[in-house]
Motif scaffolding. Sequence first.
Motif, short mmCIF file in Angstrom:
data_model
loop_
_atom_site.label_atom_id
_atom_site.label_comp_id
_atom_site.label_asym_id
_atom_site.label_seq_id
_atom_site.Cartn_x
_atom_site.Cartn_y
_atom_site.Cartn_z
N VAL A 1 5.42 37.55 -10.53
CA VAL A 1 5.56 37.09 -9.25
C VAL A 1 6.32 38.66 -8.52
O VAL A 1 8.06 38.38 -8.95
N ASP A 2 5.65 39.89 -8.50
CA ASP A 2 5.97 40.19 -7.56
C ASP A 2 6.62 40.29 -5.86
O ASP A 2 8.08 40.91 -5.66
N LYS A 3 6.07 39.18 -5.56
CA LYS A 3 6.89 39.66 -3.84
C LYS A 3 6.39 37.52 -3.58
O LYS A 3 5.16 37.55 -3.59
N ALA A 4 7.41 36.81 -3.63
CA ALA A 4 6.90 35.73 -3.33
C ALA A 4 6.74 35.43 -1.17
O ALA A 4 6.97 36.57 -0.93
N GLY A 5 6.31 34.47 -1.68
CA GLY A 5 6.35 34.54 0.07
C GLY A 5 4.60 33.32 0.60
O GLY A 5 4.38 32.61 -0.46
N ALA B 1 10.33 31.94 -6.50
CA ALA B 1 9.90 32.26 -7.63
C ALA B 1 9.94 33.79 -7.87
O ALA B 1 9.08 34.08 -8.81
N GLN B 2 9.95 34.97 -6.90
CA GLN B 2 10.70 35.85 -6.88
C GLN B 2 10.82 36.82 -8.13
O GLN B 2 11.74 36.48 -8.38
N GLY B 3 10.26 37.06 -8.87
CA GLY B 3 10.29 37.90 -10.33
C GLY B 3 10.03 36.95 -11.34
O GLY B 3 9.98 37.47 -12.34
N THR B 4 9.44 35.52 -11.17
CA THR B 4 9.25 34.70 -12.58
C THR B 4 8.19 35.12 -12.68
O THR B 4 7.40 35.78 -12.22
N GLU B 5 8.06 34.34 -14.20
CA GLU B 5 6.70 34.43 -14.64
C GLU B 5 6.11 33.52 -14.60
O GLU B 5 5.97 32.23 -14.36
N ASP C 1 3.54 27.87 -11.78
CA ASP C 1 5.10 28.18 -12.74
C ASP C 1 4.46 27.98 -13.64
O ASP C 1 3.65 28.00 -15.05
N ALA C 2 6.36 28.06 -14.69
CA ALA C 2 6.33 28.41 -15.88
C ALA C 2 6.68 27.32 -16.47
O ALA C 2 5.74 26.73 -17.16
N ASN C 3 6.38 26.27 -15.74
CA ASN C 3 5.73 25.14 -16.43
C ASN C 3 4.54 24.43 -16.05
O ASN C 3 3.99 23.08 -16.56
N LEU D 1 -0.09 25.39 -5.91
CA LEU D 1 -0.18 24.36 -4.30
C LEU D 1 0.02 22.86 -4.53
O LEU D 1 0.33 22.27 -3.01
N GLN D 2 0.97 23.08 -5.16
CA GLN D 2 1.24 21.74 -5.20
C GLN D 2 2.61 21.38 -4.86
O GLN D 2 3.29 20.51 -4.96
N HIS D 3 3.33 22.46 -5.11
CA HIS D 3 4.87 22.68 -4.26
C HIS D 3 5.03 22.77 -3.05
O HIS D 3 4.60 23.26 -2.43
N LYS D 4 6.24 22.26 -2.28
CA LYS D 4 6.41 21.81 -1.38
C LYS D 4 7.18 22.75 -0.92
O LYS D 4 7.85 23.64 -1.48
N PRO D 5 7.13 23.51 0.51
CA PRO D 5 7.75 24.56 0.80
C PRO D 5 8.97 24.38 1.06
O PRO D 5 9.83 23.30 1.09
N GLU D 6 10.32 25.26 0.54
CA GLU D 6 12.07 24.81 0.22
C GLU D 6 12.08 24.77 1.73
O GLU D 6 11.76 25.68 2.49
N ALA D 7 13.89 23.92 1.58
CA ALA D 7 13.67 24.30 2.91
C ALA D 7 14.62 24.82 3.37
O ALA D 7 15.15 25.88 1.80
#
Length: 370
Positions: A247-251, A273-277, A354-356, A361-367
Motif C-alpha cells: 500500500v503506497d497510500k491508504a484511504g 494499512a499505509q506501507g503494509t504488504e 491484507d496480510a491475513n 472490502l470487509q474491513h470496518k472503517p477505523e475510528a
Amino acid sequence: MADLTLRNVKKAYGSLNILHGIDLDIESGEFIVFVGPSGCGKSTLLRSIAGLEEITSGDLSIDGERVNDVPPSKRGIAMVFQSYALYPHMTVYDNMAFSMKIAKENKAEIDKRVKQAAEILQLTKYLDRLPKAMSGGQRQRVAIGRAIVRNPKVFLFDEPLSNLDAALRVATRIEIAKLKESMPNTTMIYVTHDQVEAMTLADRIVVLKEGRIEQVGSPMELYKRPGNLFVAQFIGSPAMNILPGKVDKAGSNTAITHIGGKASVPIATPASAQGTEISFGVRPEDLYVAKGKDSLFEGKVDYIEQLGEVQLVYVDIGRGIELPLIAKLPGNVPIERGATMKLDASAEDLHIFDANGSSFLQHKPEAKAA
Ligand SMILES: Nc1ncnc2c1ncn2[C@@H]1O[C@H](COP(=O)(O)OP(=O)(O)OP(=O)(O)O)[C@@H](O)[C@H]1O
Ligand SMILES: [Mg+2]
C-alpha cells in the motif's frame, strides 16, 4: 416449509475434529449450495443435517425444533447421493414407490405421488422399465423421484450429478433447477464440486474449508466481493490471479504498487494499512488488451490455450514472479507466443487483501483518533 438453524455445530470422529463450529441460518425454500475442497467436510455436514451422523456438540433445529436427537426418518428430510443404487430387479415405478410401501401408505396415495413425481421428472413413459434399460441421467432422476415421493421438507443432494457425462450433467442440472421451481417451498441443500452448478443453482453458496465456513453469500456476491483470498481463488475458473504488492497510500482510493506496476484501487483502507504488504487480485476474465501506452501489466506471452470462444493467455511478467498472469481473452484476437503484451483491467475489478488474506472490502472503517 422448513427453515434450518445450525449453532456451533461440531463433529469429531474420535479425536479427529472435522467440523469446527458451524453457524448457519437457512431460510425456508432456499437453495443452498455447499462447496469446498475435497475432505473439507461437506458430506459430513450434510449427513449431520440428515441425522445419518450424530453431531458431537452444538444445536441443529428444523422449524425451530431442536432435532439433535430426532432420528433421520422423523426429520422430514430426503437425501440423494452420488451413487444412486436403485433396486435392479424393480421397475422405475416400484423403485419410487418402495419407501412408501414400507411405510404402509395406502395404494391410491402411493400411485398418486409416484405419478406426480414421474411427471415432474419426465419419467412417466419409463415407469415400467427396469433400471438397466435406462441411461445414467434417467437413473439419477429415478433416485431423485424416490426422494420426492417422500414429500420432504428438506431435500439434500450430495454431488448427484458427478457420475454423469458432461452433456447429461447439463441436462440434469436444468432438470434440478426446474424441480426447484416446481417445489418453491422445499428447502434444498446441494453439495457440488462443479462451479457452474454452484453459480447457476444456488440462492446462496456456503464456502467451506477444513471444517469451517469461509463465506456465505449469493453467487454474485462471492464472485464480485470475495471476503478473503481463499474464496477469491476458489470461486471462478481459472482462479483469480494474485500478486504481491504494497500500500503506497491508504484511504478511500487506495494507491498500491504491485509486481507489474502501480494501480489505484477504489477500495477504502485504514490509515494503519499505509506501507503494509498486501495481495493484489484480478480475475483472468477482467483483463483486457491495453489500449493506451500505460498499462497495469506488461509481459511476454509464454503460452496460449485456445478454447475457441476464449483463449487463456499465460503472460510472464517477470520480476521474480514464477506464476504467469492468466488472461481470458476473446478467442478471435490474434495473439502470438513470445510477443510482448500489455494488459489492463478496470479499477472496480481489482481486489486487495491484507496480510491475513482478508479482503479490505470487509474491513470496518477505523475510528478516527481524537
Ligand atoms: N467415518 C469417518 N471416520 C473418520 N473420519 C472420517 C469419517 N468420515 C469422514 N471422515 C473424514 O472427515 C473429513 C471430511 O470428510 P467429508 O466426506 O465430509 O469431505 P467432503 O468435503 O465431502 O469431501 P469430498 O469432496 O471428497 O466428498 C475427511 O478428512 C474424512 O477423511
Ligand atoms: Mg463428499
